[in-house]
Design an enzyme around this catalytic site. Structure first.
Site, short mmCIF file in Angstrom:
data_model
loop_
_atom_site.label_atom_id
_atom_site.label_comp_id
_atom_site.label_asym_id
_atom_site.label_seq_id
_atom_site.Cartn_x
_atom_site.Cartn_y
_atom_site.Cartn_z
N SER A 124 13.05 -9.09 -36.77
CA SER A 124 11.72 -10.51 -37.09
C SER A 124 11.30 -11.14 -35.83
CB SER A 124 12.53 -10.98 -38.22
OG SER A 124 13.43 -12.29 -37.57
N LYS A 125 10.13 -12.40 -35.66
CA LYS A 125 9.92 -12.96 -34.83
C LYS A 125 10.69 -13.67 -34.79
CE LYS A 125 6.18 -16.14 -35.32
NZ LYS A 125 6.97 -16.45 -33.52
N ARG A 126 11.37 -14.20 -36.00
CA ARG A 126 12.31 -15.34 -36.14
C ARG A 126 13.41 -14.99 -34.83
NH1 ARG A 126 14.38 -16.68 -40.80
NH2 ARG A 126 12.42 -14.78 -42.03
N GLY A 134 13.14 -13.47 -32.31
CA GLY A 134 12.57 -13.17 -31.20
C GLY A 134 12.87 -14.62 -30.25
N ASP A 135 12.10 -15.18 -30.99
CA ASP A 135 12.15 -16.99 -31.47
C ASP A 135 13.00 -17.25 -30.36
OD1 ASP A 135 9.55 -16.87 -31.14
OD2 ASP A 135 9.24 -17.25 -33.04
#
Ligand code: GLU
Length: 512
Positions: free
Chosen positions: A266-268, A270-271
């Site tokens: 998920s994007k999280r 990556g962050d």
């Protein structure tokens, strides 16, 4: 039997930026189509007006373009099966939904949101079948199966809003023949009577997707595993429309997993772990939040595509580097795995490194020149290329080119303190050494590798010191820190004048 025309589509919904999993789906469709001489179609599925995000469509096409994924038919180019944006096809879907009603495979439903909530509430904590609209509940709800025909006609005639729902059969085994997973069997009783046509006048994804795949003569539906649960419903729709014979073949691709393998990437993630999950940088139109992209982080599209191709597919050999043409040549769905593929940010950098070192220097000159222009610095291409030659082995991403080479273009303004403490001591000894080195090296006029090297050899022999005792402080003066290629290479590339100047400056700025 007529030969099967290969036609595949990538069918994103413009609900936000395209995740790398989506790019991989587009890539596999593209490789499959090109390999088999088929057509690749882009269809924008924008029937869910509530989830429409401004700029997402443009983002999607720009991302695919950056990757070199080309379409034969799309929203810009058009094609014989257009339009390719579902919102422009809006008028066709209602008749298809009504056709299923007429055939007895779908029905009108008039329930209000409150009534639906009540149904869910009644079924809660009981049998799951009782909390969903389906064979076990539909007769107790307000629809054209439960209400008298006259009342249904009246409601429709009075303009009352309705939805059209599919009538899921009771107790039937539905088979989805998947090219990657084989025969997937689902009990119809686990499905619910999904809405096909909404009260706002728009079709749902399920209806529009099936109608368009049929009308666009799609031969293979290659998409993410998250759509597997919808596939039985889609199989039923093909059958109910009488399109079973020409139903596309399905291939559901494995999920992209977090680096530790625990769940969907998920994007999280990556962050949290510091890598992009989107091909290009994305600015949310509402919150203005910026999400990083592979392009802006300094990846080459070829490396990005190569890395993505390996997330779920393998060539069955040791070869890891493939151009797009080689991927097209090698690709087959037989070599796509069933199991989720762990995303490895380290491997992504490794791929980029491989492409970077393989590129001839002159192809990389532009990237450094951009940095130089930002700083109003001017250097000849030949010089820039010779610098790249020295530093590219240690660069992974495009910005590393500047990070690893800036000191070839500007002298260090400051000296890294821990490095100073380490190499500039004992102070008078080191500074004294550099003073006498400066005095003597001034006489070297033939500024080439061999003469300079033999001068340095003689110098350290004369002083009875080790090479490092001279080279490390010299690095401090040339670079300001512990970075960079060999001092000999730095000295030759910078040139005699600049080399001497940096020693002089250092001797002025550092303790004597
Ligand atoms: N519009 C769907 C999506 O957003 C398409 C799924 C499919 O390929 O059927 O991914």
């Amino acid at each position: 039997m007529a030969e099967l025309k290969i036609r595949v589509r990538f069918a994103p919904s413009p609900t936000g930026p395209l995740h790398i999993g989506g790019v991989r789906t587009a890539l596999y469709n593209y490789l499959f189509a090109r390999k088999l001489g088929g057509k690749m179609i882009l269809r924008i599925e924008d029937t869910d007006q509530n989830r429409y995000v401004d700029g997402a469509e443009k983002y999607i096409t720009e991302s695919l373009d950056w990757c070199g994924i080309q379409f034969d038919e799309d929203i810009v180019k058009g094609g014989p099966y257009g339009p390719y944006r579902q919102s422009e096809r809006k008028s066709i879907y209602l008749d298809y939904a009504k056709e299923l009603v007429d055939k007895g495979y779908a029905y009108y439903a008039f329930d209000t949101p409150e009534e639906l909530d009540e149904m869910r509430e009644r079924g809660k904590d009981k049998d799951v079948h009782l909390s969903q609209y389906g064979p076990f509940t539909r007769l107790g709800l307000k629809n054209s199966l439960s209400l008298p025909a006259d009342e249904v006609r009246q409601r429709l005639a009075s303009g009352e809003t309705y939805v059209i729902r599919i009538r899921i059969p009771e107790n039937e085994e539905i088979h989805v023949n998947d090219l990657i997973r084989g025969d997937v069997v689902v009990q119809s009783s686990s499905l619910d009577d999904k809405v096909l046509f909404k009260s706002d006048g728009w079709p749902t994804y399920h209806l529009a997707n099936i109608v368009d795949d049929h009308l666009m003569e799609i031969s293979h539906v290659i998409r993410g595993e998250e759509w597997l649960p919808s596939a039985p419903l889609h199989v039923l729709l093909y059958r109910y429309f009488g399109w079973g014979e020409s139903m596309p073949k399905f291939a559901h691709l494995p999920l992209l997993l977090k680096p530790d393998g625990n769940g969907k990437l998920s994007k999280r993630d990556g962050d949290r772990l510091g890598f992009p999950v989107f091909p290009l940088q994305w600015t949310d139109p509402v919150t203005k939040d910026i999400s990083s992209g592979y392009r802006e982080s300094g990846y080459f599209p070829e490396a990005f595509v190569n890395m993505l191709a390996f997330l779920g597919w393998n060539p069955g050999s040791e070869q890891e580097l493939f151009t797009m043409d080689e991927l097209i040549h090698e690709f087959s769905l037989d070599r796509v795995g069933k199991h989720g593929s762990k995303f490895d940010p380290e491997k992504a950098r490794w791929y980029n490194h491989q492409y970077l070192v393989k590129k001839p220097e002159f192809e990389l000159v532009g990237f450094l020149k951009r940095e130089l222009e930002k700083r109003a610095l001017h250097f000849e291409d030949r010089y820039v290329a010779s610098v790249i030659h020295l530093i590219k082995d240690r660069a992974n991403l495009i910005p590393d080119l500047w990070k690893n080479s800036w000191f070839f273009f500007v002298p260090p303004e400051t000296y890294d303190e821990p490095f100073v403490l380490k190499v500039w001591s004992p102070v008078p000894v080191v500074s004294g050494l550099l003073v006498s080195f400066l005095e003597e090296v001034k006489h070297v006029v033939d500024w080439e590798h061999d003469p300079l090297h033999s001068f340095i050899q003689d110098f350290i022999t004369g002083k009875n010191i080790k090479m490092g005792q001279l080279m490390t402080p010299l690095r401090l003066l040339m670079v300001g820190n512990n970075q960079g290629p060999g001092i000999m290479d730095i000295a030759i590339t910078l040139g005699r004048e600049e080399f001497l100047k940096r020693i002089e400056t250092g001797l002025k700025k550092l303790p004597r």
